[in-house]
Motif scaffolding. Structure first.
Motif, PDB file in Angstrom:
ATOM      1  N   HIS A 123     -49.707 -20.299  -3.392  1.00 37.30           N
ATOM      2  CA  HIS A 123     -49.582 -21.432  -2.483  1.00 37.30           C
ATOM      3  C   HIS A 123     -48.124 -21.881  -2.389  1.00 37.30           C
ATOM      4  O   HIS A 123     -47.383 -21.813  -3.374  1.00 37.30           O
ATOM      5  CB  HIS A 123     -50.443 -22.602  -2.951  1.00 37.30           C
ATOM      6  N   VAL A 124     -47.726 -22.364  -1.219  1.00 39.94           N
ATOM      7  CA  VAL A 124     -46.349 -22.796  -0.996  1.00 39.94           C
ATOM      8  C   VAL A 124     -46.096 -24.122  -1.714  1.00 39.94           C
ATOM      9  O   VAL A 124     -46.797 -25.111  -1.475  1.00 39.94           O
ATOM     10  CB  VAL A 124     -46.057 -22.946   0.504  1.00 39.94           C
ATOM     11  N   GLU A 125     -45.101 -24.138  -2.591  1.00 36.47           N
ATOM     12  CA  GLU A 125     -44.692 -25.384  -3.254  1.00 36.47           C
ATOM     13  C   GLU A 125     -43.416 -25.958  -2.656  1.00 36.47           C
ATOM     14  O   GLU A 125     -43.294 -27.171  -2.495  1.00 36.47           O
ATOM     15  CB  GLU A 125     -44.501 -25.146  -4.756  1.00 36.47           C
ATOM     16  N   HIS A 126     -42.433 -25.093  -2.367  1.00 36.31           N
ATOM     17  CA  HIS A 126     -41.153 -25.544  -1.818  1.00 36.31           C
ATOM     18  C   HIS A 126     -40.672 -24.517  -0.802  1.00 36.31           C
ATOM     19  O   HIS A 126     -41.075 -23.349  -0.836  1.00 36.31           O
ATOM     20  CB  HIS A 126     -40.100 -25.705  -2.917  1.00 36.31           C
ATOM     21  N   ALA A 127     -39.789 -24.963   0.097  1.00 36.54           N
ATOM     22  CA  ALA A 127     -39.199 -24.073   1.097  1.00 36.54           C
ATOM     23  C   ALA A 127     -37.760 -24.486   1.330  1.00 36.54           C
ATOM     24  O   ALA A 127     -37.421 -25.673   1.263  1.00 36.54           O
ATOM     25  CB  ALA A 127     -39.984 -24.134   2.405  1.00 36.54           C
ATOM     26  N   ALA A 128     -36.901 -23.510   1.634  1.00 35.27           N
ATOM     27  CA  ALA A 128     -35.502 -23.833   1.885  1.00 35.27           C
ATOM     28  C   ALA A 128     -34.854 -22.764   2.747  1.00 35.27           C
ATOM     29  O   ALA A 128     -35.171 -21.570   2.636  1.00 35.27           O
ATOM     30  CB  ALA A 128     -34.730 -23.979   0.578  1.00 35.27           C
ATOM     31  N   SER A 129     -33.936 -23.195   3.593  1.00 30.27           N
ATOM     32  CA  SER A 129     -33.037 -22.293   4.297  1.00 30.27           C
ATOM     33  C   SER A 129     -31.950 -21.878   3.318  1.00 30.27           C
ATOM     34  O   SER A 129     -31.561 -22.652   2.439  1.00 30.27           O
ATOM     35  CB  SER A 129     -32.431 -22.999   5.505  1.00 30.27           C
ATOM     36  N   VAL A 130     -31.435 -20.661   3.478  1.00 29.20           N
ATOM     37  CA  VAL A 130     -30.506 -20.094   2.491  1.00 29.20           C
ATOM     38  C   VAL A 130     -29.271 -19.541   3.185  1.00 29.20           C
ATOM     39  O   VAL A 130     -29.374 -18.810   4.177  1.00 29.20           O
ATOM     40  CB  VAL A 130     -31.177 -18.960   1.681  1.00 29.20           C
TER      41      VAL A 130
END
Length: 367
Positions: free
Chosen positions: A84-91
């Motif tokens: 399951h998705v916990e965090h997301a970020a552009s890199v």
């Protein structure tokens, strides 16, 4: 947190930032045309310096980052053991530091988790509040002075909806509604942010608010952590394998579920795009029920009034929801009809033979 854009004439600002300047539809047009900039107070920056930064982030996340070249924009997901998705970020990496741009509501949680996972590696993540984020087309951002602490301008270009190396596309439509989307985000100093605000207050440049930003995102079917992710969200359900997951990289937390769902099964839910009946002016709230008859089959995650398409939304529904079902969505004024466009098909998976289909014509939801 104060907002330097509150002094711009017509500005409507809340705790998340500049919402609009009186005409969100016109702001959408300007933003899409590249004649306006969008202050992103709803986004925040994490800096990750250190020699081990790329291999470390590679080992923790869904994205292959060990060989990420300076200036190349990508994105990552942090998953729980069940995928399951916990965090997301552009890199974005500049050769000395990896820069993560995350939704502000997620940045503290992401930062805390990264700090806990350092062990003895040469990395030192920190929240970089000395920087702000400005969004717009590549052309619009040409008038912005991005921060460049290592000599490389910090401008992240959104890879959506192109399929990144190691990624996979589920949406069967052709062309994808995000195919012509031009979106980048510049990391700028607070002095540059203030300069942009002053220029806008004088009328020397045009701004667009977060309402316009989100409407263009929804129209492009672009998932976002703060809107479309809940505690059960799998990347497959949101068509996020396109840009945020590398299916052939080494081990990371949640990888087993990613592989099993993609290769052997189907995601239990799926993202749909909705064209809402335009006869009313009330958009559904986040979490509004989506129904087939009296059966609740899902919930709205994002909704917007688009300058060309009218009222639109993204929703997560059960996989078993028929793609030709007559849907309704709850609003404050009662249920409205919703025409469904398939983003993730019910049989999504590596072996699925899904034919490409043309996009749904505008305003069919009201027919």
């Amino acid at each position: 947190m104060g907002d330097v854009f509150a002094a711009v004439p017509g500005a409507v600002v809340d705790e998340t930032g500049l919402q609009h300047l009186g005409n969100p539809l016109a702001e959408q047009r300007r933003l899409a045309a590249g004649t306006a900039l969008a202050p992103r107070a709803d986004r925040a920056v994490i800096a990750v310096p250190g020699e081990d930064r790329l291999t470390w982030l590679d080992s923790l996340s869904s994205q292959a980052l060990a060989r990420l070249q300076p200036g190349v924009g990508t994105e990552l997901l942090i998953l729980d053991p069940q995928g399951h998705v916990e965090h997301a970020a552009s890199v974005l990496d500049d050769g000395e530091t990896t820069w993560l741009i995350a939704d502000r509501a997620d940045v503290e949680g992401l930062y805390d988790w990264l700090r806990k996972m350092r062990f003895r590696l040469r990395v030192d993540p920190r929240i970089a509040d000395e920087f702000a984020v400005i969004g717009g087309t590549a052309g619009a951002l040409a008038g912005v002075a991005p921060a460049s602490p290592a000599g490389l301008p910090l401008v992240w270009t959104d890879p959506w909806p192109d399929v990144s190396p190691g990624g996979w596309a589920y949406a069967p439509v052709d062309p994808h509604p995000g195919a012509d989307r031009d979106w980048s985000e510049a990391i700028v100093t607070r002095d540059e942010e203030a300069r942009i605000a002053d220029a806008a207050a004088r009328g020397d440049l045009q701004l667009a608010g977060l309402a316009a930003v989100d409407a263009l995102r929804v129209a492009a079917w672009r998932p976002r952590w703060s809107a479309d992710v809940d505690e059960r969200a799998l990347p497959h359900e949101l068509d996020w394998l396109r840009t945020a997951v590398h299916l052939d990289k080494g081990c990371y937390r949640g990888q087993e579920t990613i592989a099993k769902v993609h290769n052997l099964g189907h995601p239990p839910r799926r993202l749909v795009a909705l064209q809402l009946d335009g006869s009313g002016s009330v958009l559904p709230d986040h979490g509004a029920a989506v129904r087939v008859g009296d059966d609740e089959v899902g919930a709205v995650t994002s909704a917007a009034l688009h300058y060309e398409e009218g009222p639109i939304a993204l929703a997560i529904v059960r996989r078993s929801t028929p793609i030709d079902a007559a849907l309704t969505v709850e609003t404050a004024d009662g249920p409205v009809a919703a025409a469904q466009e398939v983003v993730v098909p019910p049989d999504a998976g590596r072996t699925a033979n899904v034919p490409r289909i043309p996009r749904l014509g505008r305003r069919q939801a009201s027919q």
